[in-house]
Enzyme design. Structure first.
Site, PDB file in Angstrom:
ATOM      1  N   ASN A 161     -48.816 -79.438  62.902  1.00 43.05           N
ATOM      2  CA  ASN A 161     -47.935 -80.711  62.448  1.00 43.05           C
ATOM      3  C   ASN A 161     -48.518 -81.642  63.439  1.00 43.05           C
ATOM      4  O   ASN A 161     -47.965 -82.056  64.637  1.00 43.05           O
ATOM      5  CB  ASN A 161     -46.495 -80.353  62.610  1.00 43.05           C
ATOM      6  CG  ASN A 161     -45.616 -81.716  62.742  1.00 43.05           C
ATOM      7  OD1 ASN A 161     -46.112 -82.454  61.878  1.00 43.05           O
ATOM      8  ND2 ASN A 161     -44.603 -81.946  63.233  1.00 43.05           N
ATOM      9  N   LYS A 196     -47.770 -84.890  63.220  1.00 44.07           N
ATOM     10  CA  LYS A 196     -46.805 -86.188  63.255  1.00 44.07           C
ATOM     11  C   LYS A 196     -47.449 -87.436  62.996  1.00 44.07           C
ATOM     12  O   LYS A 196     -48.541 -87.457  62.066  1.00 44.07           O
ATOM     13  CB  LYS A 196     -46.070 -86.026  64.608  1.00 44.07           C
ATOM     14  CG  LYS A 196     -45.690 -84.665  65.167  1.00 44.07           C
ATOM     15  CD  LYS A 196     -44.706 -84.632  66.143  1.00 44.07           C
ATOM     16  CE  LYS A 196     -44.583 -83.172  66.491  1.00 44.07           C
ATOM     17  NZ  LYS A 196     -43.404 -83.019  67.351  1.00 44.07           N
ATOM     18  N   HIS A 239     -37.945 -81.636  59.204  1.00 39.85           N
ATOM     19  CA  HIS A 239     -38.283 -81.477  60.517  1.00 39.85           C
ATOM     20  C   HIS A 239     -37.221 -82.104  61.260  1.00 39.85           C
ATOM     21  O   HIS A 239     -36.847 -83.419  60.943  1.00 39.85           O
ATOM     22  CB  HIS A 239     -39.808 -82.161  60.735  1.00 39.85           C
ATOM     23  CG  HIS A 239     -40.363 -82.138  62.212  1.00 39.85           C
ATOM     24  ND1 HIS A 239     -39.789 -82.843  63.198  1.00 39.85           N
ATOM     25  CD2 HIS A 239     -41.185 -81.153  62.540  1.00 39.85           C
ATOM     26  CE1 HIS A 239     -40.638 -82.243  64.378  1.00 39.85           C
ATOM     27  NE2 HIS A 239     -41.578 -81.412  63.994  1.00 39.85           N
ATOM     28  N   GLU A 281     -37.550 -84.426  63.832  1.00 43.94           N
ATOM     29  CA  GLU A 281     -37.396 -85.700  63.972  1.00 43.94           C
ATOM     30  C   GLU A 281     -37.111 -86.589  62.578  1.00 43.94           C
ATOM     31  O   GLU A 281     -36.518 -87.697  62.830  1.00 43.94           O
ATOM     32  CB  GLU A 281     -39.152 -86.050  64.265  1.00 43.94           C
ATOM     33  CG  GLU A 281     -39.283 -85.541  65.765  1.00 43.94           C
ATOM     34  CD  GLU A 281     -40.937 -85.114  66.083  1.00 43.94           C
ATOM     35  OE1 GLU A 281     -41.928 -85.323  65.152  1.00 43.94           O
ATOM     36  OE2 GLU A 281     -41.154 -84.312  66.901  1.00 43.94           O
ATOM     37  N   GLU A 331     -37.251 -74.331  64.967  1.00 43.82           N
ATOM     38  CA  GLU A 331     -37.609 -75.189  65.967  1.00 43.82           C
ATOM     39  C   GLU A 331     -36.473 -75.616  66.763  1.00 43.82           C
ATOM     40  O   GLU A 331     -35.759 -76.637  66.351  1.00 43.82           O
ATOM     41  CB  GLU A 331     -38.582 -76.228  65.273  1.00 43.82           C
ATOM     42  CG  GLU A 331     -39.446 -75.996  64.671  1.00 43.82           C
ATOM     43  CD  GLU A 331     -40.550 -76.864  64.496  1.00 43.82           C
ATOM     44  OE1 GLU A 331     -41.789 -76.993  64.920  1.00 43.82           O
ATOM     45  OE2 GLU A 331     -40.277 -78.248  63.933  1.00 43.82           O
ATOM     46  N   GLY A 386     -41.839 -80.753  71.686  1.00 47.49           N
ATOM     47  CA  GLY A 386     -42.638 -81.740  72.709  1.00 47.49           C
ATOM     48  C   GLY A 386     -42.158 -82.018  74.128  1.00 47.49           C
ATOM     49  O   GLY A 386     -42.221 -82.841  74.840  1.00 47.49           O
ATOM     50  N   SER A 436     -43.101 -76.378  71.619  1.00 49.35           N
ATOM     51  CA  SER A 436     -43.870 -76.311  72.885  1.00 49.35           C
ATOM     52  C   SER A 436     -44.771 -74.970  72.894  1.00 49.35           C
ATOM     53  O   SER A 436     -44.932 -74.531  73.709  1.00 49.35           O
ATOM     54  CB  SER A 436     -43.144 -76.514  73.955  1.00 49.35           C
ATOM     55  OG  SER A 436     -42.610 -77.754  74.234  1.00 49.35           O
TER      56      SER A 436
HETATM   57  C1  PEP Z   1     -43.487 -79.866  65.911  1.00 51.16           C
HETATM   58  O1  PEP Z   1     -43.769 -80.779  65.704  1.00 51.16           O
HETATM   59  O2  PEP Z   1     -42.990 -79.208  65.261  1.00 51.16           O
HETATM   60  C2  PEP Z   1     -43.632 -79.331  67.216  1.00 51.16           C
HETATM   61  C3  PEP Z   1     -43.179 -77.902  67.457  1.00 51.16           C
HETATM   62  O3  PEP Z   1     -44.095 -79.972  68.261  1.00 51.16           O
HETATM   63  P1  PEP Z   1     -44.669 -79.588  69.671  1.00 51.16           P
HETATM   64  O4  PEP Z   1     -45.481 -78.097  69.573  1.00 51.16           O
HETATM   65  O5  PEP Z   1     -45.439 -80.615  70.160  1.00 51.16           O
HETATM   66  O6  PEP Z   1     -43.269 -79.133  70.404  1.00 51.16           O
END
Ligand code: PEP
Length: 252
Positions: A10, A12, A97, A99, A169, A175, A214
């Protein structure tokens, strides 16, 4: 039948079209490697980079959008519709997601409309769920995630279930570099599969559930060794071709 592994990046709000193009070209041999090892590999660029990424990436590479609108067209300034994505040969869309849930009022109810519209167009929704740190600390993970799944998938049939992909998630892990333990990942993904069974019956056993938060080359293998984790949704570590390559190599 075993569920096929899936590694999805992803991106972003990262990468210009030129950078996305460069990555898509560099990832061509990876797509072949993934295919030969029966792994699905994908990336989700911004809307602006979808066309160039789709054009330059290997055919077997999944190129997903990060959002869509549920209406075909109309007075929705700033939005992109499913027919517009289809025209670019984009068949996968990430929805819900954290965010977008946090900053763009993307509710599970809205995701439900989008999921239904995608399924009606024979496209694949990758529906994200996960609890915030506050909810995690209050012991509400399953309550929150269960509700996100039930609301997001309301009214779906067993047949619809076959086309779905879910990502769990934990918001506190996205992140942040704070990893959920593999025990937590397995426990929640197993719970999600039970709720999926309530929602779409037998096809729940075929639905791929990704873990995200992460994920890095150093920990991806441990997550994927969990029986109910079928892949990973990766943000930061999917941006550089080197670490994206390592993520794939770790799960072969
Ligand atoms: C994500 O954007 O869905 C995500 C899991 O980001 P990261 O791997 O940077 O934590």
């Amino acid at each position: 039948m075993a569920r096929r592994k899936l590694l999805m990046g992803n991106w972003k709000m990262n990468k210009t079209s030129a950078e996305a193009k460069e990555f898509a070209i560099a990832a061509k041999p990876l797509a072949q490697l993934a295919k030969a090892n029966k792994i699905d590999l994908g990336v989700a660029p911004t809307y602006l980079s979808l066309q160039v990424t789709r054009a330059k990436a290997a055919k077997s590479m999944i190129v997903a959008a990060q959002n869509c609108h549920y209406k075909e067209s109309g007075a929705y300034t700033g939005e992109v519709s499913i027919p517009m994505l289809k025209e670019m040969k984009i068949n996968w869309v990430i929805l819900g997601h954290s965010e977008r849930r946090a900053y763009d009022n993307e509710t599970s109810e809205k995701c439900n409309l989008k999921i239904k519209a995608l399924l009606a167009n024979d496209m694949t929704p990758l529906y994200c769920v996960g609890e915030t740190l506050e909810e995690f600390e209050a012991g509400k993970t399953k309550e929150v995630v269960g509700e996100q799944i039930r609301k997001g998938l309301e009214g779906l049939s067993e047949e619809d279930g076959k086309k779905l992909v879910i990502a769990y998630e934990p918001v506190w892990s996205i992140g942040t570099g704070k990893n959920a333990s593999t025990e937590i990942a397995q426990d929640v993904c197993n719970f999600i599969r039970k709720v999926l069974k309530e929602c779409v019956g037998k096809s729940a056993s075929k639905i791929r559930i990704l873990y995200g938060g992460s994920v890095k080359p150093e920990n991806i293998k441990a997550y994927l060794s969990c029986p109910d984790v079928d892949g990973a949704l990766v943000g930061g570590a999917s941006l550089k071709i080197d670490s994206y390559t390592k993520l794939l190599e770790e799960i072969i």
